[in-house]
Design an enzyme around this catalytic site. Sequence first.
Site, PDB file in Angstrom:
ATOM      1  N   ASP A  99       0.881  -1.114   0.157  1.00 24.42           N
ATOM      2  CA  ASP A  99       0.077  -0.007   0.033  1.00 24.42           C
ATOM      3  C   ASP A  99       0.898   1.037  -0.104  1.00 24.42           C
ATOM      4  OD1 ASP A  99      -2.264   1.555   0.318  1.00 24.42           O
ATOM      5  OD2 ASP A  99      -3.208  -0.172   1.767  1.00 24.42           O
ATOM      6  N   GLU A 255      -6.654   3.327  -6.086  1.00 25.84           N
ATOM      7  CA  GLU A 255      -7.733   3.884  -5.425  1.00 25.84           C
ATOM      8  C   GLU A 255      -8.071   4.967  -5.855  1.00 25.84           C
ATOM      9  OE1 GLU A 255      -9.664   4.427  -0.909  1.00 25.84           O
ATOM     10  OE2 GLU A 255      -7.588   5.257  -1.413  1.00 25.84           O
TER      11      GLU A 255
HETATM   12  C1  GLC Z   1      -7.748   5.580   1.516  1.00 29.38           C
HETATM   13  C2  GLC Z   1      -7.706   4.327   2.782  1.00 29.38           C
HETATM   14  C3  GLC Z   1      -8.378   4.750   3.951  1.00 29.38           C
HETATM   15  C4  GLC Z   1      -7.414   5.829   4.727  1.00 29.38           C
HETATM   16  C5  GLC Z   1      -7.359   6.812   3.607  1.00 29.38           C
HETATM   17  C6  GLC Z   1      -6.477   8.304   4.125  1.00 29.38           C
HETATM   18  O1  GLC Z   1      -8.940   5.855   1.334  1.00 29.38           O
HETATM   19  O2  GLC Z   1      -8.196   3.199   2.079  1.00 29.38           O
HETATM   20  O3  GLC Z   1      -8.032   3.720   4.986  1.00 29.38           O
HETATM   21  O4  GLC Z   1      -8.282   6.258   5.789  1.00 29.38           O
HETATM   22  O5  GLC Z   1      -7.038   6.622   2.356  1.00 29.38           O
HETATM   23  O6  GLC Z   1      -5.161   7.517   3.918  1.00 29.38           O
END
Ligand code: GLC
Length: 521
Positions: A99, A255
């Site tokens: 990640d 994402e």
């Molecule tokens: C993304 C992650 C989430 C996190 C956010 C800030 O949406 O999936 O868990 O809180 O980013 O990093």
Amino acid sequence: MDDFLWWRDGVIYQIYPRSFNDTNGNGLGDLAGITARLGYLVELGVDALWLSPFYPTPDADFGYDISNHVDVDPRFGTLDDFDKLVEESHKKGIRIILDLVLNHVSDQHAWFQESRVDDTNPKHDWFLWQDQIPNNWESVFGGKAWTYDKKRGQYYYHMFVKEQPDVNWRKAEVRKAQMDVVRFWLERGADGFRLDVFNVYFKDDQLRNNPKKFGRRAFERQHHIYDGDQPEMESVLEEMRAMLDEYPERYAVGETFFATREKIKRYNRAGRLHAAFDFEYLWSKYKPEKFLKAIENWESLAEEANIFPNYVLSNHDTPRPATRYGKGEDDGRIKIVMAMLLTMRGTPFLYYGEEIGMRDISLKRSEIMDPPGIKYWPFNKGRDGCRSPMQWDDSMNAGFSKTKPWLPVHPNHKKRNVKNQQKDENSVFNFTRKLIALRKEYKTLRQGDIIPFTEMPKDMMAYLRKSDDEEILVLLNFSKKKKKITLPKMSWEVLFSETRNDISGNTIMLSTHEVLLLKKK
Ligand code: GLC
């Protein structure tokens, strides 16, 4: 398996490391804990692991606030443990996806600590500092996105909680330092990355106000035009992709924050990201027509963008499918959505525990840890529910840890656990394992076309997976009621069923929540 490309044809399994397996007895899962369970993951049949952050963090956002991007939080292990995990995983044919959280850092990160000292230090402009609040931008987790820092005497911008300052991607040194992070993990053997909210790295250079719209929370009452999705992002993706392409078979999935068709096409074309998440399927109601709509949309978008679709039923930010769709401890509906996920034309992502039908834990207000849950309870109870410890067996703490885990284990672990389900032929675990094995065996299930049947009785879903020399029919009875189905006039043999060995004739009765895969003879 000739043209098996791991990130396209494999099954990807997301692990939230602090909740998977605790080997050092601190109540938090760790990297060595994942290595110790690789045998289990091989048995399940997954091809890659996406690891949520394990980097040093003060836990303002449980790992997504990182204080050092190129190290392991001592609570989760060491860089040596990471190397061992990569080595052991690779030996078993399992890839590792990390990640990458490069939009923001923790306020404890050395960059921010230095930047906040004054407005002349070498990192003074590595964050977005302003004398006054310059615009109407809001934080996703509630409140203004600008917080006053007494030390520096200025406001800084944070899209998420105030302990997560956004970095200034326009600064060449910042961009270089971020790319060095990517390189660091590639050199250590990471096979790919999931890019956390990548499309908000850049904000409008004039910091203009977002236009207003109707919505419930302040953040939703704006069109997010200026606090993300700036054109500069495209060249960053190209730079990253070029770096990935220096190594064999590396991968990046984005994402996309507030994903739209247009954004996905823009960020996922040739030379940019390999894949994007689409959340319409995840948020679908438990209705065949809703899932079909999501599948149809994703299919056409993926074609336009020239990417391979992927499907997700949950992640660390959403309630688990068994909680959203399930009724009590019954697994009928879970098997339906699991079968659908694993027979889709699109890479399946599993979230740890989904394979045993784990449910969310429910917490009292005083037990909630997740920032949006603390802020918005009871309208939003936060994301702790889906982050509870993995249920390995019926012992105390579900075999996750010898000490009290950081979040409570679900009380149903006495029955619902890996050990029990491995022994039970009809468990969700064995159901999932068998379907993953079929997906591996039949190329048609991985890459064949998907042709949905539109004339179906209520609560029935059927689609054909078709390649040049093979046809597989997937029948899913979403309901408790029996369904009478007339099959296309060809001869079929049973490829997968929990109850049948064969079928006779072209009219069949599907039982409660039945999943049936037929192959054309
Ligand atoms: C993304 C992650 C989430 C996190 C956010 C800030 O949406 O999936 O868990 O809180 O980013 O990093």
